[in-house]
Enzyme design. Structure first.
Site, short mmCIF file in Angstrom:
data_model
loop_
_atom_site.label_atom_id
_atom_site.label_comp_id
_atom_site.label_asym_id
_atom_site.label_seq_id
_atom_site.Cartn_x
_atom_site.Cartn_y
_atom_site.Cartn_z
N HIS A 95 0.84 -1.21 0.00
CA HIS A 95 0.00 0.00 0.00
C HIS A 95 0.87 1.25 0.00
O HIS A 95 0.62 2.20 -0.75
CB HIS A 95 -0.88 0.06 1.26
CG HIS A 95 -1.93 -0.99 1.34
ND1 HIS A 95 -2.10 -1.74 2.48
CD2 HIS A 95 -2.87 -1.40 0.47
CE1 HIS A 95 -3.12 -2.57 2.30
NE2 HIS A 95 -3.60 -2.39 1.08
N LYS A 119 -17.10 -6.71 6.61
CA LYS A 119 -15.83 -7.27 7.09
C LYS A 119 -15.69 -7.03 8.59
O LYS A 119 -16.21 -6.07 9.12
CB LYS A 119 -14.65 -6.61 6.37
CG LYS A 119 -14.52 -6.99 4.92
CD LYS A 119 -13.24 -6.42 4.33
CE LYS A 119 -13.06 -6.83 2.89
NZ LYS A 119 -11.81 -6.30 2.34
N ARG A 161 -2.01 -6.25 -8.17
CA ARG A 161 -0.96 -7.24 -7.92
C ARG A 161 -0.92 -8.30 -9.00
O ARG A 161 0.12 -8.81 -9.34
CB ARG A 161 -1.18 -7.92 -6.56
CG ARG A 161 -0.98 -7.01 -5.39
CD ARG A 161 -1.42 -7.68 -4.13
NE ARG A 161 -2.87 -7.93 -4.24
CZ ARG A 161 -3.66 -8.25 -3.23
NH1 ARG A 161 -3.16 -8.39 -2.04
NH2 ARG A 161 -4.94 -8.44 -3.40
N SER A 217 -3.13 -7.35 3.15
CA SER A 217 -3.43 -7.20 4.57
C SER A 217 -3.81 -8.54 5.19
O SER A 217 -3.47 -8.83 6.33
CB SER A 217 -4.55 -6.19 4.79
OG SER A 217 -4.14 -4.90 4.40
#
Length: 161
Positions: free
Chosen positions: A17, A41, A90, A128
């Site tokens: 990040h 979440k 990614r 994360s």
């Protein structure tokens, strides 16, 4: 003034990040790192804690602001006069999802473009979720997250034992 928003959960912020934040801050006059409220979440850190960690890790970047938002990203971007969303990629699987979101955001806010930045190769595997898994199982998160927040993660995972 070219205002961009880099949205995410940042739970916690990783070196991947931070790589995107640093690079994007050089491309725009103002970069808002926007911590999302996601009620679907169960985060490790509260929104306020995530914002505080981001402030510490971006303190040397004068054009970076840390905010939070709930609701539609396209509406938030409009309220901030932002013309660009920054999204880090990614892998190809990231692109598929982010491409759909970019099209939906553009439909909701015709003034809004999305810029995709490829992560640096050393962070392609990093998320994360990976950091949280390492921490919860007692591994060292040094080298995965900024040094300024390693102890925050250690303290949090020890509390939950």
């Amino acid at each position: 003034m070219r205002i961009a928003i880099y949205p995410g959960s940042f739970d916690p912020v990783t070196l991947g990040h931070l790589d995107i934040i640093r690079r994007a801050s050089g491309l725009f006059d103002r970069l808002i790192v926007a911590v999302m409220h996601n009620q679907n979440k169960k985060p490790m850190f509260s929104v306020e804690e995530r914002k505080e960690m981001l402030r510490r890790t971006t303190a040397d970047l004068p054009n970076v602001e840390i905010e939070s938002f709930g609701g539609l990203l396209a509406d938030y971007a409009h309220s901030q006069n932002a013309c660009v969303l920054v999204k880090g990629l990614r892998a190809v699987s990231d692109f598929e999802y982010e491409f759909q979101m970019a099209l939906a955001n553009r439909k909701l806010n015709a003034e809004l473009d999305t810029v995709f930045l490829m992560t640096s190769s050393e962070y392609m595997y990093l998320s994360s979720s990976v950091v949280k898994d390492i921490a919860v199982h007692g591994g060292s998160v040094a080298g995965f997250v900024p040094d300024e927040i390693v102890q925050d993660i250690v303290r949090r995972t020890r509390k939950e034992d």
